[in-house]
Design a protein around this motif. Structure first.
Motif, mmCIF file in Angstrom:
data_model
loop_
_atom_site.group_PDB
_atom_site.id
_atom_site.type_symbol
_atom_site.label_atom_id
_atom_site.label_comp_id
_atom_site.label_asym_id
_atom_site.label_seq_id
_atom_site.Cartn_x
_atom_site.Cartn_y
_atom_site.Cartn_z
ATOM 1 N N UNK A 6 34.568 44.544 43.999
ATOM 2 C CA UNK A 6 35.600 43.928 43.167
ATOM 3 C C UNK A 6 35.500 42.415 43.299
ATOM 4 N N UNK A 7 35.721 41.687 42.195
ATOM 5 C CA UNK A 7 35.587 40.230 42.235
ATOM 6 C C UNK A 7 36.413 39.597 41.121
ATOM 7 N N UNK A 8 36.945 38.397 41.397
ATOM 8 C CA UNK A 8 37.631 37.655 40.340
ATOM 9 C C UNK A 8 36.877 36.366 39.994
ATOM 10 N N UNK A 9 35.651 36.234 40.495
ATOM 11 C CA UNK A 9 34.839 35.040 40.239
ATOM 12 C C UNK A 9 33.516 35.473 39.604
ATOM 13 N N UNK A 10 33.340 35.186 38.327
ATOM 14 C CA UNK A 10 32.135 35.622 37.619
ATOM 15 C C UNK A 10 30.879 34.942 38.142
ATOM 16 N N UNK A 11 31.045 33.806 38.840
ATOM 17 C CA UNK A 11 29.881 33.086 39.364
ATOM 18 C C UNK A 11 29.221 33.813 40.516
ATOM 19 N N UNK A 20 37.972 41.193 37.860
ATOM 20 C CA UNK A 20 39.408 41.032 37.669
ATOM 21 C C UNK A 20 39.649 39.733 36.905
ATOM 22 N N UNK A 21 40.152 39.831 35.680
ATOM 23 C CA UNK A 21 40.321 38.645 34.823
ATOM 24 C C UNK A 21 41.660 37.958 35.108
ATOM 25 N N UNK A 22 41.694 37.228 36.220
ATOM 26 C CA UNK A 22 42.915 36.522 36.640
ATOM 27 C C UNK A 22 43.122 35.287 35.765
ATOM 28 N N UNK A 23 44.361 35.041 35.377
ATOM 29 C CA UNK A 23 44.702 33.822 34.647
ATOM 30 C C UNK A 23 45.329 32.836 35.633
ATOM 31 N N UNK A 24 44.551 31.822 35.996
ATOM 32 C CA UNK A 24 45.027 30.802 36.926
ATOM 33 C C UNK A 24 44.791 29.434 36.294
ATOM 34 N N UNK A 25 44.059 28.544 37.009
ATOM 35 C CA UNK A 25 43.723 27.254 36.411
ATOM 36 C C UNK A 25 42.883 27.455 35.155
ATOM 37 N N UNK A 26 42.054 28.474 35.182
ATOM 38 C CA UNK A 26 41.286 28.877 33.999
ATOM 39 C C UNK A 26 41.520 30.366 33.775
ATOM 40 N N UNK A 32 34.826 37.219 30.998
ATOM 41 C CA UNK A 32 34.554 38.655 31.042
ATOM 42 C C UNK A 32 33.130 38.963 30.575
ATOM 43 N N UNK A 33 32.715 38.353 29.472
ATOM 44 C CA UNK A 33 31.369 38.614 28.967
ATOM 45 C C UNK A 33 30.313 38.163 29.971
ATOM 46 N N UNK A 35 30.641 38.044 33.166
ATOM 47 C CA UNK A 35 30.662 39.017 34.265
ATOM 48 C C UNK A 35 29.856 40.263 33.909
ATOM 49 N N UNK A 36 30.007 40.749 32.691
ATOM 50 C CA UNK A 36 29.245 41.930 32.267
ATOM 51 C C UNK A 36 27.746 41.634 32.217
ATOM 52 N N UNK A 37 27.401 40.447 31.757
ATOM 53 C CA UNK A 37 25.980 40.076 31.684
ATOM 54 C C UNK A 37 25.345 39.994 33.066
ATOM 55 N N UNK A 38 26.180 39.763 34.091
ATOM 56 C CA UNK A 38 25.686 39.693 35.466
ATOM 57 C C UNK A 38 25.772 41.033 36.185
ATOM 58 N N UNK A 39 26.172 42.065 35.457
ATOM 59 C CA UNK A 39 26.128 43.402 36.044
ATOM 60 C C UNK A 39 27.445 44.035 36.401
ATOM 61 N N UNK A 40 28.559 43.484 35.972
ATOM 62 C CA UNK A 40 29.860 44.091 36.277
ATOM 63 C C UNK A 40 29.927 45.504 35.717
ATOM 64 N N UNK A 41 30.526 46.422 36.480
ATOM 65 C CA UNK A 41 30.655 47.809 36.037
ATOM 66 C C UNK A 41 31.763 47.949 35.004
ATOM 67 N N UNK A 42 32.809 47.127 35.143
ATOM 68 C CA UNK A 42 33.952 47.161 34.232
ATOM 69 C C UNK A 42 34.763 45.891 34.467
ATOM 70 N N UNK A 43 35.772 45.685 33.616
ATOM 71 C CA UNK A 43 36.648 44.530 33.778
ATOM 72 C C UNK A 43 38.094 44.962 33.617
ATOM 73 N N UNK A 44 38.964 44.422 34.480
ATOM 74 C CA UNK A 44 40.397 44.681 34.365
ATOM 75 C C UNK A 44 41.031 43.494 33.637
ATOM 76 N N UNK A 45 41.660 43.762 32.508
ATOM 77 C CA UNK A 45 42.162 42.703 31.624
ATOM 78 C C UNK A 45 43.556 43.061 31.127
ATOM 79 N N UNK A 46 44.322 42.038 30.606
ATOM 80 C CA UNK A 46 45.549 42.393 29.911
ATOM 81 C C UNK A 46 45.422 42.331 28.407
ATOM 82 N N UNK A 47 44.273 41.952 27.907
ATOM 83 C CA UNK A 47 43.986 42.057 26.470
ATOM 84 C C UNK A 47 42.469 42.078 26.299
#
Length: 459
Positions: A6-11, A20-26, A32-33, A35-47
């Motif tokens: 699990x990760x909230x940093x796409x880097x 995890x698509x956290x809404x903070x400073x950014x 999300x895209x 993250x997927x291009x780097x191999x994420x299995x899925x993304x948790x989002x609110x939209x």
């Protein structure tokens, strides 16, 4: 889909992670895209982000991403049968966590965060990634504002807690030392009944901390060089190879240990883990020798030997990387280490060691609130300053300290770390010992990078 992490940093996301698509400073939804291009299995989002094909990419859609992450962490904590250790303090949390991980993994599967994940997001990540068969879990708990430590403690529910230090830090949010003490002690709020709280006896607020921890229902157990009736550090010293000390256990048994790290603060951190193992009834003979292999990570006291040439003449100097962060207590520890470190043993001539210049490069301490200038000026009264030859200062706050220093100790004062690096490179002498310390946002790491780049060069 299945997620292996699990990760909230796409880097820094790993293949198979749930992003995890956290809404903070950014807004994490913007990445999300990526993250997927780097191999994420899925993304948790609110939209559903505009650039995401929901048929191609698995999305876990929730009303509140942060709240859902905390619920995942709560569930993960409930299902785990591991022993949980919570660590907080003004300084030394990450190093203490790393020492604990090293020592405990010899007794069973041990889990902790790879980074300084100590806020609500970081602690939640640590909990959600606990392996089902973990025997020990170590969670670092930090704070910038009142109430955070208590909230995180109730999430982690530690069986044991360690408070590494109580001193001035994060005053913008915590206001004063009394609040800091209560905030650190509140790590006991979520502790299981009749739990042990390991506390440092060397701090000036020791008696108050002891009372506060007791009032919260935990049993205080002390560790330190002074005033410690429980686990007492004796014969602590720093030499050319690191630090050595002995610890006297409550029943009179003594254990000696060594670290590939420089500074009594590291000795104290290690002693808290030795005390922890004793409380957990784990055999010390198995883990004490492992301590000698521990050394601090980048920015937290790592020692580097740099060799270069100037006009064909060899120059060697020692660099102590304390650049990760700074507050008054950690500045004091860094300067104390700088004056005690013994270097260049091979340079002894007829048993007389040649002297080394001790050079401190100090960057602004941030988040100290309205007392920030006073806290910077207090540095000039530290005992260690008498034995430091040159002091360089970075930032507008340290400039106030620089103006108050004796002329013979003044090096350079600059606004930025980049400016400082260019200046001190030209002034390095053979056998110098240089310590670099400052708050993270002061970017003191750039000085470390610049000095490391001298390795093998000819100026």
């Amino acid at each position: 889909w299945n997620a292996s992490g699990i990760s909230f940093d796409s880097r820094s996301i790993q293949e198979g992670d749930l992003f995890i698509a956290i809404s903070a400073e950014r807004d994490g939804h913007d990445f999300v895209k990526d993250a997927f291009e780097k191999g994420a299995a899925a993304a948790m989002v609110n939209f559903i982000p505009e650039n995401i094909n929901k048929k191609k990419y698995p999305l876990l859609i929730v009303a509140d991403v942060k709240g859902a992450l905390i619920k995942l962490a709560t569930f993960a904590r409930k299902r785990s049968n591991a022993k949980f250790i919570g660590i907080t303090g003004t300084a030394g949390k990450t190093s203490t966590k790393n020492i604990a991980h090293l020592m405990l993994e010899g007794y069973g599967k041990t889990h902790s965060s790879a980074k300084s994940f100590n806020n609500i997001l970081g602690c939640s990540i640590t909990l959600t990634t606990v392996p089902p068969d973990a025997k020990f879990v170590i969670v670092e708990i930090g704070t910038n504002n009142l109430g955070e430590v208590s909230e995180l403690s109730k999430l982690v529910k530690p069986h044991y807690v360690i408070i590494t230090e109580v001193s001035v830090g994060h005053l913008e949010g915590l206001k004063n030392l009394k609040n800091i003490l209560r905030e650190k002690a509140s790590i006991c709020d979520g502790q299981r009944c009749n739990g042990f709280a390991l506390i440092p006896s060397d701090i000036r607020t020791y008696a108050d901390l002891q009372k506060e921890v007791t009032s919260l229902g935990s049993k205080p157990i002390s560790f330190g060089k002074r005033n410690s009736p429980n686990y007492k550090i004796i014969n602590s010293r720093v030499n050319s190879n690191g630090s050595k000390a002995s610890i006297l256990l409550p029943k009179g048994k003594k254990f000696s240990f060594s670290l590939s790290a420089f500074g009594e603060h590291h000795v104290r951190n290690a002693s808290s883990i030795i005390a922890l193992l004793c409380l957990m009834n784990l055999e010390l003979e198995r883990s004490i020798p492992i301590l000698s292999s521990w050394s601090p990570s980048q920015g937290r006291g790592e020692r580097l030997e740099i060799n270069f040439s100037r006009s064909g003449k060899p120059v060697s100097f020692t660099l102590i990387d304390e650049s990760y962060n700074a507050n008054p207590a950690s500045i004091n520890s860094a300067l104390d280490t700088l004056i005690k470190i013994e270097q260049f043993e091979k340079g002894k001539i007829e048993s007389i060691k040649k002297t080394n210049r001790r050079i401190a490069v100090l960057g602004d301490m941030l988040e100290l609130g309205k007392d920030e200038i006073r806290e910077h000026l207090k540095i000039k009264n530290l005992k260690a300053l008498k034995n430091i030859d040159v002091i360089h200062c970075v930032g507008v706050r340290m400039a106030k300290l620089f103006s108050s220093l004796p002329e013979e100790k003044k090096g350079f004062s600059t606004k930025t770390a980049d400016e400082m690096c260019d200046k001190i490179v030209k002034k390095i002498r053979n056998r110098d010992i240089i310590s670099v310390k400052g708050s993270f946002s002061m970017n003191m790491k750039q000085i470390i990078i610049g000095l490391k780049e001298l390795q093998g060069t000819d100026l």
